[in-house]
Design a protein around this motif. Structure first.
Motif, PDB file in Angstrom:
ATOM      1  N   GLU A 194       0.829  -1.216   0.000  1.00 20.24           N
ATOM      2  CA  GLU A 194       0.000   0.000   0.000  1.00 20.24           C
ATOM      3  C   GLU A 194       0.859   1.260   0.000  1.00 20.24           C
ATOM      4  N   ALA A 195       1.964   1.215   0.735  1.00 19.83           N
ATOM      5  CA  ALA A 195       2.866   2.381   0.769  1.00 19.83           C
ATOM      6  C   ALA A 195       3.521   2.609  -0.593  1.00 19.83           C
ATOM      7  N   PHE A 196       3.896   1.517  -1.259  1.00 17.27           N
ATOM      8  CA  PHE A 196       4.515   1.644  -2.590  1.00 17.27           C
ATOM      9  C   PHE A 196       3.495   2.185  -3.594  1.00 17.27           C
ATOM     10  N   ALA A 197       2.252   1.713  -3.480  1.00 17.18           N
ATOM     11  CA  ALA A 197       1.192   2.190  -4.369  1.00 17.18           C
ATOM     12  C   ALA A 197       0.910   3.668  -4.118  1.00 17.18           C
ATOM     13  N   ALA A 198       0.921   4.052  -2.846  1.00 19.57           N
ATOM     14  CA  ALA A 198       0.687   5.466  -2.493  1.00 19.57           C
ATOM     15  C   ALA A 198       1.785   6.355  -3.057  1.00 19.57           C
ATOM     16  N   ALA A 199       2.990   5.780  -3.230  1.00 17.14           N
ATOM     17  CA  ALA A 199       4.111   6.537  -3.810  1.00 17.14           C
ATOM     18  C   ALA A 199       4.034   6.562  -5.336  1.00 17.14           C
ATOM     19  N   GLY A 200       3.018   5.907  -5.903  1.00 13.68           N
ATOM     20  CA  GLY A 200       2.791   5.996  -7.344  1.00 13.68           C
ATOM     21  C   GLY A 200       3.197   4.781  -8.159  1.00 13.68           C
ATOM     22  N   TYR A 201       3.747   3.762  -7.501  1.00 13.08           N
ATOM     23  CA  TYR A 201       4.230   2.598  -8.241  1.00 13.08           C
ATOM     24  C   TYR A 201       3.105   1.604  -8.555  1.00 13.08           C
ATOM     25  N   THR A 202       3.345   0.767  -9.566  1.00 12.55           N
ATOM     26  CA  THR A 202       2.461  -0.364  -9.846  1.00 12.55           C
ATOM     27  C   THR A 202       2.928  -1.523  -8.972  1.00 12.55           C
ATOM     28  N   VAL A 203       2.003  -2.135  -8.238  1.00 14.23           N
ATOM     29  CA  VAL A 203       2.386  -3.126  -7.232  1.00 14.23           C
ATOM     30  C   VAL A 203       1.583  -4.410  -7.400  1.00 14.23           C
ATOM     31  N   CYS A 204       2.276  -5.532  -7.266  1.00 19.68           N
ATOM     32  CA  CYS A 204       1.602  -6.825  -7.279  1.00 19.68           C
ATOM     33  C   CYS A 204       2.058  -7.644  -6.080  1.00 19.68           C
ATOM     34  N   LEU A 218      19.188  -4.346  -1.711  1.00 16.41           N
ATOM     35  CA  LEU A 218      19.056  -3.769  -0.375  1.00 16.41           C
ATOM     36  C   LEU A 218      18.619  -4.899   0.543  1.00 16.41           C
ATOM     37  N   ILE A 219      19.379  -5.121   1.607  1.00 21.88           N
ATOM     38  CA  ILE A 219      19.169  -6.278   2.475  1.00 21.88           C
ATOM     39  C   ILE A 219      18.861  -5.814   3.894  1.00 21.88           C
ATOM     40  N   PHE A 220      17.657  -6.113   4.348  1.00 25.48           N
ATOM     41  CA  PHE A 220      17.273  -5.804   5.731  1.00 25.48           C
ATOM     42  C   PHE A 220      17.424  -7.056   6.582  1.00 25.48           C
ATOM     43  N   VAL A 221      17.989  -6.902   7.773  1.00 26.36           N
ATOM     44  CA  VAL A 221      18.125  -8.056   8.660  1.00 26.36           C
ATOM     45  C   VAL A 221      17.855  -7.656  10.109  1.00 26.36           C
ATOM     46  N   SER A 222      17.005  -8.428  10.758  1.00 35.30           N
ATOM     47  CA  SER A 222      16.724  -8.185  12.172  1.00 35.30           C
ATOM     48  C   SER A 222      17.876  -8.727  13.020  1.00 35.30           C
ATOM     49  N   ASP A 223      18.277  -7.958  14.022  1.00 39.38           N
ATOM     50  CA  ASP A 223      19.325  -8.430  14.927  1.00 39.38           C
ATOM     51  C   ASP A 223      18.882  -9.678  15.682  1.00 39.38           C
ATOM     52  N   GLU A 224      17.592  -9.741  15.982  1.00 36.98           N
ATOM     53  CA  GLU A 224      17.041 -10.889  16.695  1.00 36.98           C
ATOM     54  C   GLU A 224      15.909 -11.486  15.871  1.00 36.98           C
ATOM     55  N   ASP A 225      16.126 -12.716  15.411  1.00 37.43           N
ATOM     56  CA  ASP A 225      15.154 -13.389  14.550  1.00 37.43           C
ATOM     57  C   ASP A 225      15.058 -14.828  15.023  1.00 37.43           C
ATOM     58  N   HIS A 226      13.856 -15.274  15.383  1.00 34.65           N
ATOM     59  CA  HIS A 226      13.691 -16.623  15.937  1.00 34.65           C
ATOM     60  C   HIS A 226      13.297 -17.648  14.882  1.00 34.65           C
ATOM     61  N   VAL A 227      13.330 -17.257  13.605  1.00 37.31           N
ATOM     62  CA  VAL A 227      12.959 -18.166  12.515  1.00 37.31           C
ATOM     63  C   VAL A 227      14.138 -18.384  11.564  1.00 37.31           C
ATOM     64  N   ILE A 252       9.952   0.703   4.754  1.00 37.64           N
ATOM     65  CA  ILE A 252       9.243   1.398   3.674  1.00 37.64           C
ATOM     66  C   ILE A 252      10.060   2.584   3.160  1.00 37.64           C
ATOM     67  N   ASP A 253      10.531   3.418   4.080  1.00 35.91           N
ATOM     68  CA  ASP A 253      11.260   4.636   3.680  1.00 35.91           C
ATOM     69  C   ASP A 253      12.536   4.309   2.909  1.00 35.91           C
ATOM     70  N   ASN A 254      13.296   3.346   3.418  1.00 36.48           N
ATOM     71  CA  ASN A 254      14.562   2.994   2.772  1.00 36.48           C
ATOM     72  C   ASN A 254      14.343   2.281   1.442  1.00 36.48           C
ATOM     73  N   THR A 255      13.287   1.478   1.359  1.00 35.61           N
ATOM     74  CA  THR A 255      12.980   0.802   0.097  1.00 35.61           C
ATOM     75  C   THR A 255      12.581   1.821  -0.964  1.00 35.61           C
ATOM     76  N   LEU A 256      11.734   2.771  -0.596  1.00 29.13           N
ATOM     77  CA  LEU A 256      11.321   3.806  -1.555  1.00 29.13           C
ATOM     78  C   LEU A 256      12.512   4.641  -2.018  1.00 29.13           C
ATOM     79  N   ALA A 257      13.417   4.947  -1.110  1.00 26.01           N
ATOM     80  CA  ALA A 257      14.619   5.730  -1.475  1.00 26.01           C
ATOM     81  C   ALA A 257      15.496   4.922  -2.427  1.00 26.01           C
ATOM     82  N   PHE A 258      15.650   3.639  -2.157  1.00 31.44           N
ATOM     83  CA  PHE A 258      16.448   2.739  -2.978  1.00 31.44           C
ATOM     84  C   PHE A 258      15.859   2.649  -4.405  1.00 31.44           C
ATOM     85  N   ILE A 259      14.549   2.460  -4.490  1.00 30.92           N
ATOM     86  CA  ILE A 259      13.898   2.320  -5.796  1.00 30.92           C
ATOM     87  C   ILE A 259      14.007   3.624  -6.588  1.00 30.92           C
ATOM     88  N   LYS A 260      13.818   4.721  -5.901  1.00 29.89           N
ATOM     89  CA  LYS A 260      13.899   6.035  -6.564  1.00 29.89           C
ATOM     90  C   LYS A 260      15.314   6.240  -7.136  1.00 29.89           C
TER      91      LYS A 260
END
Length: 247
Positions: free
Chosen positions: A41-51, A187-196, A236-244
């Motif tokens: 929804e955030a990507f769509a709000a920024a004007g992108y086509t999203v699937c 762009l790679i996001f990683v949680s410091d603590e991930d139980h999966v 969301i913010d970093n992904t939008l900046a990366f795509i832009k």
């Protein structure tokens, strides 16, 4: 094989028509599109086509998932990719957990993909390996909803099919062996603590992909399902900046 159960409310696939830049959004193993919808929804709000496709066997009942293969999950994502290709000149792919595995697979197979965004992507989950020895057990306890933020629940299965773990393990192995084929910006996001998914998966992906433009961003306030957790806005913010920047 037809799915026998109705799609759960909130687990439906989503499509947003927008610009000629498309974003394919993939959820994870045993999860549903609900985990990725806020990003879509955030990507769509920024004007992108999203699937945001619903992976086959997901978002219904775990007995449906038990009947599916990793090729089915790939096919679900490729269908979404085709939908975007009909509408867009440039396509980005993002995914959470096994959605990240699928994202890497797509980047390995389709060099025209403009860039990828991985969120706690999975290429190696040692805790799953003993399942290969299990005989006669169909379902294990759930792995979903690993979220730090109080009161937030992932729409995911309450059971994990043993057969599905036997599908994801060879899929992760194949993707891991072909990481050098990934050359697009990442762009790679990683949680410091991930139980999966062990957080070292992300560093190994970073090391092994061939991309010249690649970056790891740490999520300090989220567990595995970071897209529904405290760092959602940062993702969301970093992904939008990366795509832009890349598009």
């Amino acid at each position: 094989m037809a799915e026998d159960y109705p799609v759960l409310k909130g687990a439906e696939p989503f499509y947003f028509e927008g610009s000629s830049v498309g974003i394919l959004v993939s959820h994870g193993f045993t999860g549903s599109t609900q985990s990725m919808r806020p990003l879509g929804e955030a990507f769509a709000a920024a004007g992108y086509t999203v699937c945001g496709p619903r992976l086959k066997g997901h978002g219904t009942h775990y007995e449906d998932m038990e009947q599916t293969t990793y090729q089915d999950w790939i096919a679900s994502v490729e269908e979404g990719f085709q939908w975007l290709k009909e509408r867009c000149d440039k396509i980005f792919v993002t995914g959470l957990s096994m959605g990240g595995t699928l994202t890497l697979y797509m980047a390995e197979k389709y060099p025209e993909i403009r860039g990828i965004v991985l969120i706690n992507a999975a290429i190696d989950i040692p805790a799953m390996e003993p399942v290969l020895q299990l005989e006669g057990t169909r379902f294990l306890d759930a792995i979903g909803s690993d979220i730090k933020k109080p009161g937030v629940v992932e729409l995911a299965y309450e059971k994990t099919p043993v057969q599905s773990i036997k599908e994801i393990l060879p899929f992760m192995k194949a993707v891991k062996e072909n990481l050098s084929k990934v050359s697009c910006p990442a762009l790679i996001f990683v949680s410091d603590e991930d139980h999966v998914v062990p957080p070292d998966n992300s560093q190994r992906i970073y090391n092994d992909i061939s991309s010249e433009i690649k970056e790891v961003l740490r999520l300090k306030e989220s567990y595995h399902v970071a897209t529904l957790d405290n760092d959602q806005q940062m993702i969301i913010d970093n992904t939008l900046a990366f795509i832009k920047k890349i598009s």
